[in-house]
Design a protein around this motif. Structure first.
Motif, PDB file in Angstrom:
ATOM      1  N   MET A 185       0.823  -1.141   0.110  1.00 39.17           N
ATOM      2  CA  MET A 185      -0.100  -0.048   0.039  1.00 39.17           C
ATOM      3  C   MET A 185       0.960   1.443  -0.123  1.00 39.17           C
ATOM      4  O   MET A 185       1.862   1.365   0.646  1.00 39.17           O
ATOM      5  N   LYS A 186       0.628   2.156  -0.957  1.00 39.88           N
ATOM      6  CA  LYS A 186       1.337   3.345  -0.920  1.00 39.88           C
ATOM      7  C   LYS A 186       0.972   4.244   0.243  1.00 39.88           C
ATOM      8  O   LYS A 186      -0.205   4.299   0.796  1.00 39.88           O
ATOM      9  N   ALA A 212      -5.554   6.238  -5.873  1.00 37.51           N
ATOM     10  CA  ALA A 212      -6.519   5.241  -5.002  1.00 37.51           C
ATOM     11  C   ALA A 212      -7.430   4.282  -6.099  1.00 37.51           C
ATOM     12  O   ALA A 212      -8.001   3.414  -5.525  1.00 37.51           O
ATOM     13  N   GLN A 213      -7.354   4.786  -7.495  1.00 36.85           N
ATOM     14  CA  GLN A 213      -8.080   3.799  -8.256  1.00 36.85           C
ATOM     15  C   GLN A 213      -7.374   2.876  -8.462  1.00 36.85           C
ATOM     16  O   GLN A 213      -8.038   1.634  -8.811  1.00 36.85           O
ATOM     17  N   ARG A 214      -5.996   2.845  -8.445  1.00 38.07           N
ATOM     18  CA  ARG A 214      -5.295   1.514  -8.698  1.00 38.07           C
ATOM     19  C   ARG A 214      -4.931   0.802  -7.438  1.00 38.07           C
ATOM     20  O   ARG A 214      -5.085  -0.452  -7.333  1.00 38.07           O
ATOM     21  N   THR A 215      -4.926   1.265  -6.324  1.00 33.94           N
ATOM     22  CA  THR A 215      -4.445   0.525  -5.222  1.00 33.94           C
ATOM     23  C   THR A 215      -4.792   1.764  -3.782  1.00 33.94           C
ATOM     24  O   THR A 215      -4.700   2.731  -3.947  1.00 33.94           O
ATOM     25  N   PRO A 216      -5.213   0.909  -2.922  1.00 31.61           N
ATOM     26  CA  PRO A 216      -5.303   1.851  -1.550  1.00 31.61           C
ATOM     27  C   PRO A 216      -4.159   2.641  -1.137  1.00 31.61           C
ATOM     28  O   PRO A 216      -3.120   2.094  -1.338  1.00 31.61           O
ATOM     29  N   VAL A 217      -4.474   3.895  -0.646  1.00 32.90           N
ATOM     30  CA  VAL A 217      -3.444   4.767  -0.241  1.00 32.90           C
ATOM     31  C   VAL A 217      -3.575   5.302   1.380  1.00 32.90           C
ATOM     32  O   VAL A 217      -4.743   5.645   1.681  1.00 32.90           O
ATOM     33  N   SER A 218      -2.580   4.882   1.858  1.00 30.19           N
ATOM     34  CA  SER A 218      -2.600   5.229   3.311  1.00 30.19           C
ATOM     35  C   SER A 218      -2.214   7.043   3.367  1.00 30.19           C
ATOM     36  O   SER A 218      -1.299   7.188   2.936  1.00 30.19           O
ATOM     37  N   VAL A 228      -7.479   5.886   5.103  1.00 29.98           N
ATOM     38  CA  VAL A 228      -7.055   5.018   3.727  1.00 29.98           C
ATOM     39  C   VAL A 228      -7.932   5.557   2.632  1.00 29.98           C
ATOM     40  O   VAL A 228      -9.155   5.406   3.113  1.00 29.98           O
ATOM     41  N   MET A 229      -7.541   5.830   1.503  1.00 26.25           N
ATOM     42  CA  MET A 229      -8.264   6.026   0.397  1.00 26.25           C
ATOM     43  C   MET A 229      -8.159   4.974  -0.634  1.00 26.25           C
ATOM     44  O   MET A 229      -7.245   4.280  -0.894  1.00 26.25           O
ATOM     45  N   LEU A 230      -9.634   4.666  -0.958  1.00 28.28           N
ATOM     46  CA  LEU A 230      -9.582   3.516  -1.911  1.00 28.28           C
ATOM     47  C   LEU A 230     -10.688   3.603  -2.941  1.00 28.28           C
ATOM     48  O   LEU A 230     -11.641   4.428  -2.651  1.00 28.28           O
ATOM     49  N   SER A 231     -10.564   2.923  -3.942  1.00 27.14           N
ATOM     50  CA  SER A 231     -11.613   3.239  -5.114  1.00 27.14           C
ATOM     51  C   SER A 231     -13.119   2.582  -4.439  1.00 27.14           C
ATOM     52  O   SER A 231     -13.216   1.906  -3.729  1.00 27.14           O
ATOM     53  N   THR A 232     -14.104   3.292  -5.026  1.00 24.18           N
ATOM     54  CA  THR A 232     -15.366   2.950  -4.679  1.00 24.18           C
ATOM     55  C   THR A 232     -15.672   1.475  -5.065  1.00 24.18           C
ATOM     56  O   THR A 232     -16.335   0.619  -4.386  1.00 24.18           O
ATOM     57  N   GLU A 233     -15.132   1.201  -6.177  1.00 25.48           N
ATOM     58  CA  GLU A 233     -15.247  -0.601  -6.446  1.00 25.48           C
ATOM     59  C   GLU A 233     -14.788  -1.334  -5.624  1.00 25.48           C
ATOM     60  O   GLU A 233     -15.411  -2.179  -4.919  1.00 25.48           O
ATOM     61  N   LEU A 234     -13.438  -0.980  -4.818  1.00 25.77           N
ATOM     62  CA  LEU A 234     -13.032  -1.771  -4.022  1.00 25.77           C
ATOM     63  C   LEU A 234     -13.744  -1.581  -2.601  1.00 25.77           C
ATOM     64  O   LEU A 234     -13.844  -2.644  -1.879  1.00 25.77           O
TER      65      LEU A 234
END
Length: 83
Positions: A1-2, A20-26, A36-42
């Protein structure tokens, strides 16, 4: 996680959204992880799987309670007992 700092998140918000569209970001503040930011899909996937696990657990508990002879009337009596 980035991981990025809150200051970086503020200054590069567009890039943060893309990442955050590609991978969660702390995101950290004062050296401590705060979000943590993450995509709506995830997010939807995680939320859905949590509800599925809860439903499965509740079904298993209901079956166990029924097999042990717990009825709605007995449960109501137990819940009404304030001792």
């Amino acid at each position: 996680m980035k991981t990025i700092t809150a200051r970086e998140a503020k200054n590069r918000f567009g890039q943060l959204l893309d990442a955050a569209q590609r991978t969660p970001v702390s995101v950290t503040k004062n050296g401590r992880a705060v979000t943590v930011m993450l995509s709506t899909e995830l997010y939807d996937q995680l939320r859905g799987s949590a509800w599925e696990r809860l439903a499965t657990t509740m079904d298993a508990m209901a079956e166990e309670a029924s097999a042990s002879g717990l009825t709605d009337a007995k449960l109501d009596a137990l819940l009404a007992d304030e001792s």
